[in-house]
Design a protein around this motif. Structure first.
Motif, mmCIF file in Angstrom:
data_model
loop_
_atom_site.group_PDB
_atom_site.id
_atom_site.type_symbol
_atom_site.label_atom_id
_atom_site.label_comp_id
_atom_site.label_asym_id
_atom_site.label_seq_id
_atom_site.Cartn_x
_atom_site.Cartn_y
_atom_site.Cartn_z
ATOM 1 N N GLN A 1 8.058 11.562 12.699
ATOM 2 C CA GLN A 1 7.283 10.772 11.740
ATOM 3 C C GLN A 1 8.180 10.282 10.622
ATOM 4 O OE1 GLN A 1 3.566 10.603 12.374
ATOM 5 N NE2 GLN A 1 4.334 8.731 11.469
ATOM 6 N N ASN B 1 3.896 1.078 17.120
ATOM 7 C CA ASN B 1 2.929 0.558 18.081
ATOM 8 C C ASN B 1 3.437 -0.700 18.790
ATOM 9 O OD1 ASN B 1 1.419 2.529 16.913
ATOM 10 N ND2 ASN B 1 -0.185 1.203 16.112
ATOM 11 N N PRO C 1 4.959 6.605 7.289
ATOM 12 C CA PRO C 1 3.524 6.876 7.422
ATOM 13 C C PRO C 1 2.950 6.342 8.734
ATOM 14 C CG PRO C 1 4.004 6.156 5.205
ATOM 15 C CD PRO C 1 5.270 5.963 5.996
ATOM 16 N N GLU C 2 2.163 7.171 9.383
ATOM 17 C CA GLU C 2 1.617 6.803 10.692
ATOM 18 C C GLU C 2 0.739 5.563 10.619
ATOM 19 O OE1 GLU C 2 0.051 9.330 14.520
ATOM 20 O OE2 GLU C 2 -0.513 10.011 12.518
ATOM 21 N N ARG C 3 0.039 5.397 9.499
ATOM 22 C CA ARG C 3 -0.897 4.274 9.376
ATOM 23 C C ARG C 3 -0.196 2.917 9.331
ATOM 24 N NH1 ARG C 3 -4.221 4.777 4.368
ATOM 25 N NH2 ARG C 3 -5.061 2.808 5.125
ATOM 26 N N LEU C 4 1.100 2.918 9.070
ATOM 27 C CA LEU C 4 1.839 1.652 9.115
ATOM 28 C C LEU C 4 1.904 1.106 10.546
ATOM 29 C CD1 LEU C 4 4.815 2.194 6.636
ATOM 30 C CD2 LEU C 4 3.190 0.303 6.589
ATOM 31 N N GLY C 5 1.772 1.987 11.541
ATOM 32 C CA GLY C 5 1.745 1.553 12.925
ATOM 33 C C GLY C 5 3.019 0.878 13.405
ATOM 34 N N THR D 1 3.003 10.120 20.988
ATOM 35 C CA THR D 1 1.720 10.720 20.631
ATOM 36 C C THR D 1 1.396 11.910 21.529
ATOM 37 O OG1 THR D 1 0.860 8.627 19.778
ATOM 38 C CG2 THR D 1 -0.757 10.292 20.399
ATOM 39 N N GLU E 1 0.820 -1.213 0.000
ATOM 40 C CA GLU E 1 0.000 0.000 0.000
ATOM 41 C C GLU E 1 0.854 1.262 0.000
ATOM 42 O OE1 GLU E 1 -3.458 2.139 2.757
ATOM 43 O OE2 GLU E 1 -2.896 0.047 3.124
ATOM 44 N N TYR E 2 2.094 1.149 0.461
ATOM 45 C CA TYR E 2 2.943 2.327 0.631
ATOM 46 C C TYR E 2 4.162 2.342 -0.283
ATOM 47 C CZ TYR E 2 0.115 2.734 4.811
ATOM 48 O OH TYR E 2 -0.954 2.842 5.670
#
Length: 322
Positions: A310, A320, A313-317, A289, A41-42
Protein backbone atom coordinates in the motif's frame (compact mmCIF):
# COMPACT_ATOMS: atom_id res chain seq x y z
CA UNK A 1 2.15 1.04 4.59
CA UNK A 2 -0.44 1.30 7.37
CA UNK A 3 -3.42 3.60 6.92
CA UNK A 4 -2.07 5.85 9.67
CA UNK A 5 0.82 6.74 7.36
CA UNK A 6 -1.65 8.62 5.16
CA UNK A 7 -3.32 10.58 7.97
CA UNK A 8 -1.28 13.72 7.31
CA UNK A 9 -1.55 15.36 3.89
CA UNK A 10 1.84 15.80 2.20
CA UNK A 11 2.35 19.16 0.51
CA UNK A 12 2.75 19.30 -3.27
CA UNK A 13 3.66 22.48 -5.13
CA UNK A 14 1.63 22.99 -8.30
CA UNK A 15 1.84 25.48 -11.14
CA UNK A 16 -0.86 27.93 -10.09
CA UNK A 17 -2.70 27.86 -13.43
CA UNK A 18 -3.37 24.13 -12.84
CA UNK A 19 -5.31 24.96 -9.67
CA UNK A 20 -7.62 27.24 -11.64
CA UNK A 21 -5.89 30.51 -10.79
CA UNK A 22 -6.23 32.97 -13.68
CA UNK A 23 -2.55 33.77 -13.97
CA UNK A 24 -1.74 32.85 -17.57
CA UNK A 25 -0.53 35.47 -20.04
CA UNK A 26 -4.04 35.69 -21.58
CA UNK A 27 -5.78 35.99 -18.22
CA UNK A 28 -6.95 32.38 -18.29
CA UNK A 29 -6.08 29.20 -16.45
CA UNK A 30 -5.43 25.51 -17.14
CA UNK A 31 -7.40 23.97 -14.29
CA UNK A 32 -6.54 20.30 -13.86
CA UNK A 33 -9.28 17.94 -12.74
CA UNK A 34 -6.64 15.51 -11.48
CA UNK A 35 -5.04 18.16 -9.28
CA UNK A 36 -8.18 19.81 -7.98
CA UNK A 37 -10.71 17.00 -7.70
CA UNK A 38 -8.52 13.96 -7.07
CA UNK A 39 -5.15 14.90 -5.61
CA UNK A 40 -6.56 17.82 -3.66
CA UNK A 41 -8.31 15.36 -1.35
CA UNK A 42 -5.04 13.71 -0.34
CA UNK A 43 -2.46 16.50 -0.65
CA UNK A 44 -2.15 20.12 0.38
CA UNK A 45 -1.59 21.91 -2.92
CA UNK A 46 0.76 24.90 -2.87
CA UNK A 47 0.16 27.06 -6.00
CA UNK A 48 3.13 28.87 -7.53
CA UNK A 49 3.29 31.10 -10.61
CA UNK A 50 6.85 32.31 -11.20
CA UNK A 51 5.89 34.72 -13.99
CA UNK A 52 3.46 36.62 -11.78
CA UNK A 53 5.88 36.35 -8.85
CA UNK A 54 8.63 38.19 -10.75
CA UNK A 55 6.26 41.07 -11.48
CA UNK A 56 4.59 40.25 -14.81
CA UNK A 57 0.98 41.33 -15.03
CA UNK A 58 -2.20 39.48 -16.01
CA UNK A 59 -2.90 39.61 -18.88
CA UNK A 60 0.59 40.17 -20.33
CA UNK A 61 2.59 39.69 -23.47
CA UNK A 62 3.76 36.07 -23.56
CA UNK A 63 7.39 35.10 -23.10
CA UNK A 64 9.34 32.43 -24.94
CA UNK A 65 12.69 30.68 -24.91
CA UNK A 66 15.30 31.63 -27.50
CA UNK A 67 18.86 30.74 -28.39
CA UNK A 68 20.80 27.61 -27.53
CA UNK A 69 18.46 24.80 -26.35
CA UNK A 70 21.18 23.74 -23.91
CA UNK A 71 21.21 27.21 -22.31
CA UNK A 72 18.17 29.19 -23.51
CA UNK A 73 17.08 32.66 -22.50
CA UNK A 74 13.53 33.75 -21.69
CA UNK A 75 12.49 36.93 -23.49
CA UNK A 76 9.34 38.79 -24.36
CA UNK A 77 7.81 37.46 -27.57
CA UNK A 78 6.94 41.00 -28.68
CA UNK A 79 9.96 42.70 -27.15
CA UNK A 80 13.05 40.47 -27.34
CA UNK A 81 15.00 43.08 -25.42
CA UNK A 82 12.93 42.17 -22.36
CA UNK A 83 15.19 39.42 -20.93
CA UNK A 84 13.56 37.64 -17.98
CA UNK A 85 16.11 34.85 -17.67
CA UNK A 86 17.83 36.07 -14.53
CA UNK A 87 14.63 36.85 -12.57
CA UNK A 88 13.11 33.43 -13.39
CA UNK A 89 16.27 31.60 -12.44
CA UNK A 90 16.65 33.60 -9.23
CA UNK A 91 13.04 32.89 -8.27
CA UNK A 92 13.56 29.19 -8.92
CA UNK A 93 16.56 29.20 -6.58
CA UNK A 94 14.61 31.13 -3.97
CA UNK A 95 11.63 28.74 -4.07
CA UNK A 96 13.90 25.70 -3.91
CA UNK A 97 14.94 26.97 -0.48
CA UNK A 98 11.58 28.31 0.70
CA UNK A 99 9.43 25.33 -0.32
CA UNK A 100 11.34 23.03 2.00
CA UNK A 101 8.18 21.33 3.31
CA UNK A 102 6.86 20.06 -0.03
CA UNK A 103 7.14 16.40 -1.02
CA UNK A 104 6.55 16.83 -4.75
CA UNK A 105 5.95 19.34 -7.53
CA UNK A 106 3.60 19.29 -10.55
CA UNK A 107 4.73 21.65 -13.30
CA UNK A 108 2.83 23.06 -16.28
CA UNK A 109 3.95 21.45 -19.53
CA UNK A 110 5.26 23.46 -22.50
CA UNK A 111 5.72 26.54 -20.35
CA UNK A 112 8.90 28.60 -20.96
CA UNK A 113 9.13 29.05 -17.22
CA UNK A 114 7.76 25.77 -15.83
CA UNK A 115 8.12 22.96 -18.37
CA UNK A 116 10.28 20.02 -17.34
CA UNK A 117 11.06 19.15 -20.94
CA UNK A 118 10.24 19.97 -24.56
CA UNK A 119 9.51 23.68 -24.13
CA UNK A 120 10.02 25.30 -27.55
CA UNK A 121 13.25 27.21 -28.06
CA UNK A 122 12.95 29.67 -30.94
CA UNK A 123 15.82 30.42 -33.30
CA UNK A 124 16.79 33.53 -35.26
CA UNK A 125 14.79 32.27 -38.26
CA UNK A 126 11.60 32.37 -36.19
CA UNK A 127 11.22 28.60 -35.96
CA UNK A 128 11.78 26.45 -32.86
CA UNK A 129 14.83 24.20 -32.64
CA UNK A 130 14.33 20.46 -32.92
CA UNK A 131 15.45 20.06 -29.33
CA UNK A 132 13.19 21.32 -26.57
CA UNK A 133 14.34 22.64 -23.20
CA UNK A 134 13.34 22.86 -19.58
CA UNK A 135 11.65 26.07 -18.46
CA UNK A 136 14.06 28.42 -16.71
CA UNK A 137 12.27 28.52 -13.37
CA UNK A 138 11.85 24.75 -13.31
CA UNK A 139 15.48 24.21 -14.31
CA UNK A 140 16.79 26.38 -11.48
CA UNK A 141 14.42 24.82 -8.95
CA UNK A 142 15.16 21.20 -9.90
CA UNK A 143 18.90 21.77 -9.98
CA UNK A 144 18.80 22.57 -6.27
CA UNK A 145 16.21 19.90 -5.35
CA UNK A 146 17.35 16.84 -7.33
CA UNK A 147 15.72 14.30 -4.98
CA UNK A 148 12.26 15.89 -5.01
CA UNK A 149 9.63 14.00 -7.06
CA UNK A 150 8.60 16.23 -9.98
CA UNK A 151 6.29 15.67 -12.92
CA UNK A 152 4.41 17.57 -15.61
CA UNK A 153 0.62 17.72 -15.60
CA UNK A 154 0.28 16.20 -19.07
CA UNK A 155 2.41 13.17 -18.25
CA UNK A 156 0.22 12.44 -15.24
CA UNK A 157 -2.52 11.38 -17.66
CA UNK A 158 -0.49 8.20 -18.11
CA UNK A 159 -1.61 5.81 -15.31
CA UNK A 160 1.85 4.23 -14.94
CA UNK A 161 3.58 7.61 -14.62
CA UNK A 162 0.87 8.85 -12.27
CA UNK A 163 1.22 5.86 -9.94
CA UNK A 164 5.00 6.16 -10.01
CA UNK A 165 4.92 9.87 -9.13
CA UNK A 166 2.52 9.44 -6.21
CA UNK A 167 4.54 6.49 -4.90
CA UNK A 168 7.63 8.72 -4.89
CA UNK A 169 5.78 11.57 -3.19
CA UNK A 170 4.78 9.31 -0.30
CA UNK A 171 8.30 7.86 -0.10
CA UNK A 172 9.64 11.41 0.18
CA UNK A 173 7.07 12.21 2.88
CA UNK A 174 7.96 9.07 4.83
CA UNK A 175 11.63 10.01 4.74
CA UNK A 176 10.85 13.47 6.10
CA UNK A 177 8.96 11.85 8.99
CA UNK A 178 11.95 9.60 9.62
CA UNK A 179 14.29 12.60 9.74
CA UNK A 180 11.93 14.42 12.12
CA UNK A 181 11.94 11.42 14.47
CA UNK A 182 15.72 11.16 14.38
CA UNK A 183 17.84 9.25 11.91
CA UNK A 184 19.46 6.28 13.61
CA UNK A 185 21.25 3.27 12.16
CA UNK A 186 18.33 1.03 13.14
CA UNK A 187 15.72 3.38 11.70
CA UNK A 188 17.60 3.57 8.40
CA UNK A 189 17.83 -0.21 8.10
CA UNK A 190 14.15 -0.60 9.04
CA UNK A 191 13.15 1.98 6.43
CA UNK A 192 15.06 0.09 3.75
CA UNK A 193 13.46 -3.19 4.86
CA UNK A 194 9.98 -1.69 4.40
CA UNK A 195 10.89 -0.59 0.88
CA UNK A 196 12.37 -3.97 -0.15
CA UNK A 197 9.62 -5.08 -2.51
CA UNK A 198 8.82 -1.61 -3.81
CA UNK A 199 12.44 -1.28 -4.86
CA UNK A 200 12.41 -4.78 -6.36
CA UNK A 201 9.46 -3.71 -8.50
CA UNK A 202 10.97 -0.42 -9.63
CA UNK A 203 14.66 -1.18 -9.84
CA UNK A 204 15.97 -4.58 -8.67
CA UNK A 205 19.59 -3.66 -9.38
CA UNK A 206 19.43 -0.56 -7.21
CA UNK A 207 17.72 -2.55 -4.45
CA UNK A 208 20.85 -4.70 -4.26
CA UNK A 209 23.13 -1.65 -4.48
CA UNK A 210 21.33 0.10 -1.64
CA UNK A 211 21.40 -3.06 0.44
CA UNK A 212 25.17 -3.24 0.01
CA UNK A 213 25.48 0.43 0.95
CA UNK A 214 23.70 -0.13 4.25
CA UNK A 215 25.37 -3.49 4.78
CA UNK A 216 28.78 -1.83 4.57
CA UNK A 217 27.98 0.56 7.40
CA UNK A 218 30.33 0.26 10.35
CA UNK A 219 29.79 1.40 13.90
CA UNK A 220 31.86 4.46 13.08
CA UNK A 221 29.67 5.48 10.12
CA UNK A 222 27.23 8.21 11.15
CA UNK A 223 23.65 7.71 9.88
CA UNK A 224 23.58 11.45 9.19
CA UNK A 225 26.30 10.89 6.58
CA UNK A 226 25.06 7.64 5.02
CA UNK A 227 21.39 8.66 5.18
CA UNK A 228 21.36 11.47 2.59
CA UNK A 229 23.40 9.36 0.18
CA UNK A 230 21.02 6.44 0.65
CA UNK A 231 17.95 8.60 0.15
CA UNK A 232 19.27 10.23 -3.02
CA UNK A 233 19.94 6.81 -4.52
CA UNK A 234 16.53 5.58 -3.37
CA UNK A 235 14.68 8.44 -5.05
CA UNK A 236 16.64 7.95 -8.27
CA UNK A 237 15.83 4.22 -8.19
CA UNK A 238 12.12 4.86 -7.69
CA UNK A 239 12.02 7.16 -10.73
CA UNK A 240 12.17 4.06 -12.89
CA UNK A 241 8.62 2.85 -13.49
CA UNK A 242 7.97 -0.72 -12.38
CA UNK A 243 7.52 -3.10 -15.31
CA UNK A 244 4.80 -5.71 -15.53
CA UNK A 245 7.50 -8.38 -15.28
CA UNK A 246 9.00 -6.88 -12.12
CA UNK A 247 5.56 -6.51 -10.54
CA UNK A 248 4.87 -10.17 -11.33
CA UNK A 249 8.17 -11.20 -9.78
CA UNK A 250 7.34 -9.30 -6.59
CA UNK A 251 3.87 -10.85 -6.44
CA UNK A 252 5.42 -14.31 -6.72
CA UNK A 253 7.86 -13.49 -3.93
CA UNK A 254 5.02 -12.31 -1.70
CA UNK A 255 2.93 -15.39 -2.48
CA UNK A 256 5.87 -17.49 -1.33
CA UNK A 257 5.22 -16.39 2.26
CA UNK A 258 1.77 -18.02 1.99
CA UNK A 259 2.94 -21.27 0.42
CA UNK A 260 2.69 -23.33 3.59
CA UNK A 261 -0.62 -21.94 4.82
CA UNK A 262 -2.76 -22.00 1.66
CA UNK A 263 -4.48 -25.03 0.22
CA UNK A 264 -3.63 -26.23 -3.28
CA UNK A 265 -6.71 -24.56 -4.76
CA UNK A 266 -5.89 -21.18 -3.22
CA UNK A 267 -2.27 -21.39 -4.37
CA UNK A 268 -3.40 -22.17 -7.91
CA UNK A 269 -5.81 -19.22 -7.88
CA UNK A 270 -3.07 -16.83 -6.73
CA UNK A 271 -0.69 -18.08 -9.42
CA UNK A 272 -3.39 -17.88 -12.09
CA UNK A 273 -4.14 -14.24 -11.30
CA UNK A 274 -0.44 -13.34 -11.28
CA UNK A 275 -0.08 -14.99 -14.70
CA UNK A 276 -3.15 -13.13 -15.96
CA UNK A 277 -1.70 -9.86 -14.74
CA UNK A 278 1.62 -10.54 -16.45
CA UNK A 279 -0.26 -11.32 -19.66
CA UNK A 280 -2.15 -8.01 -19.43
CA UNK A 281 -5.55 -9.63 -18.84
CA UNK A 282 -6.20 -8.05 -15.42
CA UNK A 283 -4.78 -4.96 -13.68
CA UNK A 284 -2.30 -5.13 -10.82
CA UNK A 285 -4.99 -4.55 -8.21
CA UNK A 286 -6.57 -7.96 -8.89
CA UNK A 287 -3.79 -10.35 -7.80
CA UNK A 288 -2.65 -7.84 -5.17
CA UNK A 289 -6.11 -7.74 -3.58
CA UNK A 290 -6.21 -11.53 -3.35
CA UNK A 291 -2.76 -11.64 -1.76
CA UNK A 292 -3.74 -9.00 0.79
CA UNK A 293 -6.90 -10.99 1.58
CA UNK A 294 -4.83 -14.10 2.35
CA UNK A 295 -2.33 -12.05 4.35
CA UNK A 296 -5.13 -10.78 6.58
CA UNK A 297 -6.08 -14.39 7.30
CA UNK A 298 -2.45 -15.51 7.64
CA UNK A 299 -0.53 -12.42 8.75
CA UNK A 300 3.23 -12.29 8.36
CA UNK A 301 4.74 -9.33 10.27
CA UNK A 302 7.59 -8.81 7.79
CA UNK A 303 5.34 -8.84 4.74
CA UNK A 304 2.64 -6.67 6.30
CA UNK A 305 5.17 -3.86 6.88
CA UNK A 306 6.05 -3.75 3.17
CA UNK A 307 5.32 -0.41 1.52
CA UNK A 308 4.64 -2.26 -1.74
CA UNK A 309 1.32 -3.55 -0.42
CA UNK A 310 0.00 0.00 0.00
CA UNK A 311 2.38 2.75 -1.18
CA UNK A 312 -0.47 5.29 -1.41
CA UNK A 313 -4.10 5.57 -0.23
CA UNK A 314 -6.22 2.76 -1.62
CA UNK A 315 -9.06 5.11 -2.53
CA UNK A 316 -6.86 6.82 -5.11
CA UNK A 317 -7.25 3.63 -7.16
CA UNK A 318 -3.88 4.13 -8.83
CA UNK A 319 -3.28 0.41 -9.32
CA UNK A 320 -6.65 -0.18 -10.92
CA UNK A 321 -5.33 1.01 -14.29
CA UNK A 322 -1.84 -0.52 -14.42
Amino acid sequence: MPASSFAAKPKIAVSACLTGAEVRYNGGHKASRLCNEVLGEYFDLVPVCPEVAIGLGVPRAPIRLVGDPAAPRAVGSRDPAQDLSAPLQAYGERMAAELDAICGYIFMHKSPSCALERAKVYQANGYPAREGARGLYAAAFCRLRPDLPVEEDGRLCDPVLRENFITRVYAYAQWQHLLADGLSRGALIAFHARYKYQLMANNPREYRTLGKLLGSMTRDDAPEVIGPRYFSQLMQALRRCASRGNHSNVLLHLSGYLRDVLCDEDRREVRQLIDQYQAGVVPLVVPLTLLKHHLRSHPDPYVLQQVYLQPHPERLGLRNAI
